[in-house]
Design a protein around this motif. Structure first.
Motif, PDB file in Angstrom:
ATOM      1  N   LEU A   1       5.700  -4.826  12.321  1.00  0.00           N
ATOM      2  CA  LEU A   1       5.648  -5.966  11.411  1.00  0.00           C
ATOM      3  C   LEU A   1       5.141  -7.215  12.117  1.00  0.00           C
ATOM      4  CD1 LEU A   1       6.175  -7.249   8.677  1.00  0.00           C
ATOM      5  CD2 LEU A   1       8.575  -7.524   9.323  1.00  0.00           C
ATOM      6  N   LEU A   2       5.494  -7.388  13.384  1.00  0.00           N
ATOM      7  CA  LEU A   2       5.024  -8.550  14.142  1.00  0.00           C
ATOM      8  C   LEU A   2       3.497  -8.587  14.235  1.00  0.00           C
ATOM      9  CD1 LEU A   2       7.561  -8.796  17.124  1.00  0.00           C
ATOM     10  CD2 LEU A   2       7.378 -10.290  15.128  1.00  0.00           C
ATOM     11  N   ALA A   3       2.871  -7.433  14.109  1.00  0.00           N
ATOM     12  CA  ALA A   3       1.407  -7.380  14.173  1.00  0.00           C
ATOM     13  C   ALA A   3       0.782  -8.141  13.002  1.00  0.00           C
ATOM     14  CB  ALA A   3       0.921  -5.934  14.169  1.00  0.00           C
ATOM     15  N   ASN A   4       1.509  -8.201  11.892  1.00  0.00           N
ATOM     16  CA  ASN A   4       1.029  -8.929  10.712  1.00  0.00           C
ATOM     17  C   ASN A   4       2.226  -9.286   9.835  1.00  0.00           C
ATOM     18  OD1 ASN A   4      -0.263 -10.008   8.516  1.00  0.00           O
ATOM     19  ND2 ASN A   4      -1.562  -8.232   8.093  1.00  0.00           N
ATOM     20  N   PRO A   5       2.933 -10.370  10.157  1.00  0.00           N
ATOM     21  CA  PRO A   5       4.122 -10.768   9.385  1.00  0.00           C
ATOM     22  C   PRO A   5       3.832 -11.029   7.915  1.00  0.00           C
ATOM     23  CG  PRO A   5       4.016 -11.942  11.477  1.00  0.00           C
ATOM     24  CD  PRO A   5       2.702 -11.256  11.305  1.00  0.00           C
ATOM     25  N   ASN A   6       2.585 -11.334   7.571  1.00  0.00           N
ATOM     26  CA  ASN A   6       2.230 -11.595   6.174  1.00  0.00           C
ATOM     27  C   ASN A   6       2.411 -10.373   5.280  1.00  0.00           C
ATOM     28  OD1 ASN A   6       1.463 -14.283   6.638  1.00  0.00           O
ATOM     29  ND2 ASN A   6      -0.616 -13.672   7.233  1.00  0.00           N
ATOM     30  N   LEU A   7       2.588  -9.202   5.902  1.00  0.00           N
ATOM     31  CA  LEU A   7       2.778  -7.990   5.116  1.00  0.00           C
ATOM     32  C   LEU A   7       4.065  -8.053   4.305  1.00  0.00           C
ATOM     33  CD1 LEU A   7       1.704  -5.207   7.652  1.00  0.00           C
ATOM     34  CD2 LEU A   7       0.370  -6.199   5.793  1.00  0.00           C
ATOM     35  N   VAL A   8       5.043  -8.814   4.775  1.00  0.00           N
ATOM     36  CA  VAL A   8       6.312  -8.939   4.046  1.00  0.00           C
ATOM     37  C   VAL A   8       6.071  -9.601   2.698  1.00  0.00           C
ATOM     38  CG1 VAL A   8       8.590  -9.997   4.012  1.00  0.00           C
ATOM     39  CG2 VAL A   8       7.717  -8.996   6.125  1.00  0.00           C
ATOM     40  N   SER A   9       5.409 -10.755   2.701  1.00  0.00           N
ATOM     41  CA  SER A   9       5.126 -11.454   1.450  1.00  0.00           C
ATOM     42  C   SER A   9       4.168 -10.656   0.582  1.00  0.00           C
ATOM     43  CB  SER A   9       4.544 -12.845   1.726  1.00  0.00           C
ATOM     44  OG  SER A   9       3.355 -12.756   2.489  1.00  0.00           O
ATOM     45  N   SER A  10       3.261  -9.928   1.226  1.00  0.00           N
ATOM     46  CA  SER A  10       2.327  -9.091   0.481  1.00  0.00           C
ATOM     47  C   SER A  10       3.074  -8.022  -0.297  1.00  0.00           C
ATOM     48  CB  SER A  10       1.330  -8.434   1.433  1.00  0.00           C
ATOM     49  OG  SER A  10       0.521  -7.496   0.759  1.00  0.00           O
ATOM     50  N   GLY A  11       4.041  -7.400   0.364  1.00  0.00           N
ATOM     51  CA  GLY A  11       4.827  -6.362  -0.291  1.00  0.00           C
ATOM     52  C   GLY A  11       5.673  -6.918  -1.417  1.00  0.00           C
TER      53      GLY A  11
ATOM     54  N   MET B   1      -0.402   7.957   0.829  1.00  0.00           N
ATOM     55  CA  MET B   1       0.511   8.941   0.235  1.00  0.00           C
ATOM     56  C   MET B   1       1.779   8.293  -0.322  1.00  0.00           C
ATOM     57  SD  MET B   1      -1.101  11.819   0.558  1.00  0.00           S
ATOM     58  CE  MET B   1       0.152  13.083   0.336  1.00  0.00           C
ATOM     59  N   THR B   2       2.225   7.221   0.302  1.00  0.00           N
ATOM     60  CA  THR B   2       3.484   6.594  -0.102  1.00  0.00           C
ATOM     61  C   THR B   2       3.311   5.167  -0.610  1.00  0.00           C
ATOM     62  OG1 THR B   2       3.920   5.738   2.129  1.00  0.00           O
ATOM     63  CG2 THR B   2       4.722   7.961   1.619  1.00  0.00           C
ATOM     64  N   GLY B   3       2.185   4.554  -0.294  1.00  0.00           N
ATOM     65  CA  GLY B   3       1.974   3.160  -0.654  1.00  0.00           C
ATOM     66  C   GLY B   3       2.674   2.189   0.269  1.00  0.00           C
ATOM     67  N   LEU B   4       3.258   2.697   1.356  1.00  0.00           N
ATOM     68  CA  LEU B   4       4.006   1.857   2.291  1.00  0.00           C
ATOM     69  C   LEU B   4       3.164   1.514   3.518  1.00  0.00           C
ATOM     70  CD1 LEU B   4       7.441   3.750   2.272  1.00  0.00           C
ATOM     71  CD2 LEU B   4       6.806   1.735   0.922  1.00  0.00           C
ATOM     72  N   PHE B   5       3.476   0.361   4.109  1.00  0.00           N
ATOM     73  CA  PHE B   5       2.867  -0.008   5.379  1.00  0.00           C
ATOM     74  C   PHE B   5       3.587   0.740   6.506  1.00  0.00           C
ATOM     75  CE2 PHE B   5       1.843  -3.862   2.852  1.00  0.00           C
ATOM     76  CZ  PHE B   5       0.467  -3.865   3.031  1.00  0.00           C
ATOM     77  N   PRO B   6       2.947   0.891   7.669  1.00  0.00           N
ATOM     78  CA  PRO B   6       3.597   1.598   8.777  1.00  0.00           C
ATOM     79  C   PRO B   6       4.971   1.040   9.155  1.00  0.00           C
ATOM     80  CG  PRO B   6       1.262   1.436   9.219  1.00  0.00           C
ATOM     81  CD  PRO B   6       1.506   0.642   7.968  1.00  0.00           C
TER      82      PRO B   6
ATOM     83  N   LEU C   1      -1.303   6.665  12.794  1.00  0.00           N
ATOM     84  CA  LEU C   1      -0.134   5.787  12.767  1.00  0.00           C
ATOM     85  C   LEU C   1       0.733   6.048  11.548  1.00  0.00           C
ATOM     86  CD1 LEU C   1       1.426   3.527  14.162  1.00  0.00           C
ATOM     87  CD2 LEU C   1       0.077   1.866  12.856  1.00  0.00           C
ATOM     88  N   HIS C   2       0.133   6.419  10.429  1.00  0.00           N
ATOM     89  CA  HIS C   2       0.919   6.757   9.244  1.00  0.00           C
ATOM     90  C   HIS C   2       1.797   7.975   9.520  1.00  0.00           C
ATOM     91  CE1 HIS C   2      -2.509   4.708   6.864  1.00  0.00           C
ATOM     92  NE2 HIS C   2      -1.505   3.850   7.008  1.00  0.00           N
ATOM     93  N   TYR C   3       1.219   8.975  10.171  1.00  0.00           N
ATOM     94  CA  TYR C   3       1.984  10.187  10.488  1.00  0.00           C
ATOM     95  C   TYR C   3       3.103   9.898  11.481  1.00  0.00           C
ATOM     96  CZ  TYR C   3      -1.238  13.301   8.035  1.00  0.00           C
ATOM     97  OH  TYR C   3      -1.972  13.959   7.067  1.00  0.00           O
ATOM     98  N   ALA C   4       2.788   9.122  12.504  1.00  0.00           N
ATOM     99  CA  ALA C   4       3.795   8.826  13.528  1.00  0.00           C
ATOM    100  C   ALA C   4       4.939   8.009  12.943  1.00  0.00           C
ATOM    101  CB  ALA C   4       3.147   8.067  14.685  1.00  0.00           C
ATOM    102  N   ALA C   5       4.616   6.955  12.192  1.00  0.00           N
ATOM    103  CA  ALA C   5       5.653   6.088  11.633  1.00  0.00           C
ATOM    104  C   ALA C   5       6.473   6.800  10.567  1.00  0.00           C
ATOM    105  CB  ALA C   5       5.018   4.829  11.045  1.00  0.00           C
TER     106      ALA C   5
END
Length: 213
Positions: free
Chosen positions: A189-199, A167-172, A136-140
């Motif tokens: 992002l809808l899979a885990n909206p909490n990633l926004v606040s985490s970032g 490699m980038t520290g970014l979420f998919p 998924l990292h490669y695809a995204a």
């Protein structure tokens, strides 16, 4: 020369169906290890030029080298492409269309090549490579990967949407957004909206540390 497609589709098929397939697979392994993104792109286009050639190729990889190489080929050479144009449903590679006698042609899905690999190795989407990256990292992270391909990789292992790319520290979802794939970014992002606040929290912590020094 190998990456440039020195073998025609017919020659590649002939080599892969004989005992010489080991040489072809060794060259593939070398290409994955030492090639550039341009080399991987050309090779990906070459081995997906027909469904028959692709099927013979992945069978040869599994028999000669195994799951690790097929995973690396998937990540670096295949996820960047679609079998059909996902926007206009225009067939990009006609030989992937299934035709039955006296029946309408059955169009392939954009990610049929990924599905073929997934059938052989269901766990491939959960397996990291030597850089600790998931498919998924490669695809995204690919600027050419279609929404369909990214979503099919995601659906096969949804937890990957919550794992940072080492490699980038970014979420998919951030990787997809950085390449303009807004629809894919939104659904990841809808899979885990909490990633926004985490970032945001991580960013704030870094900023506070820098301001206190």
């Amino acid at each position: 020369d190998f990456a440039q497609g020195a073998y025609s589709g017919y020659k590649s098929k002939a080599v892969l169906e004989r005992e010489t397939k080991g040489i072809f697979i060794q060259a593939t392994d070398f290409l994955i290890e030492f090639g550039t993104q341009g080399d991987w792109d050309k090779f990906g286009k070459h081995i997906t030029r027909s469904l028959n050639l692709f099927s013979i190729f992945i069978d040869a990889v599994m028999s000669v080298s195994g799951q690790g190489l097929l995973r690396d080929v998937l990540n670096k050479c295949l996820l960047q492409y679609s079998i059909i144009d996902p926007d206009h449903r225009r067939i990009l590679i006609p030989s992937w269309t299934v035709r039955q006698p006296n029946e309408p042609a059955i169009l392939p899905t954009p990610s049929l090549h990924f599905q073929k690999v997934l059938e052989l190795i269901p766990s491939v989407v959960q397996t990291v490579d030597k850089d600790k990256r998931l498919p998924l990292h490669y695809a995204a992270a690919s600027a050419t990967a279609s929404y369909d391909v990214i979503m099919d990789v995601f659906k096969a292992y949804k937890h990957a949407a919550s794992i940072r790319d080492p490699m980038t520290g970014l979420f998919p979802f951030q990787l997809a957004a950085s390449n303009g794939n807004v629809e894919a970014a939104h659904n990841l992002l809808l899979a885990n909206p909490n990633l926004v606040s985490s970032g945001i929290n991580i960013h704030d912590k870094k900023r506070k540390r820098s301001s206190s020094t």
